[in-house]
Design a protein around this motif. Sequence first.
Motif: not given
Length: 142
Positions: A5-6, A33-36, A39-43
Amino acid sequence: EPVRVARAAVDRACRGELPVEFENGPEGPSIMLRENAFGRALDNLIGNAVRYGGSAKVSIEYDGEFAYFNVDDPGPGIPVELRSEAQKPFTRLDTARNQDGGSGVGLGLSIAADIARSHGGKFFLEESPTLGGLRARISIPL
């Protein structure tokens, strides 16, 4: 998988020509993890790091109880006394991290904090121990 995911978030940033690197550490245990959403948090955290710090480094650490997703930048950081304020929706700090003319509405950190909480985790803003700027950190229980 935390690393996948990261790495996907770093790959998206790199495709957008942002100066981001992934520091590959040891593989840790799997986490649901809820990947989407994650992923938005990391983005959002990567975007903020690049916008205000000029570049970003993403890493993952484990301590037996938590996985920690770190996004570090070498920028001016956020003063300790303003870090909780910075996590509130629509907050724009009048500091060195807000030299972009005030564009945007300041949702990135609050979204990341909400997504961390929705995964049973926490969101922190700290001084980056590696780059000297800001570290945005999400902890997720293993």
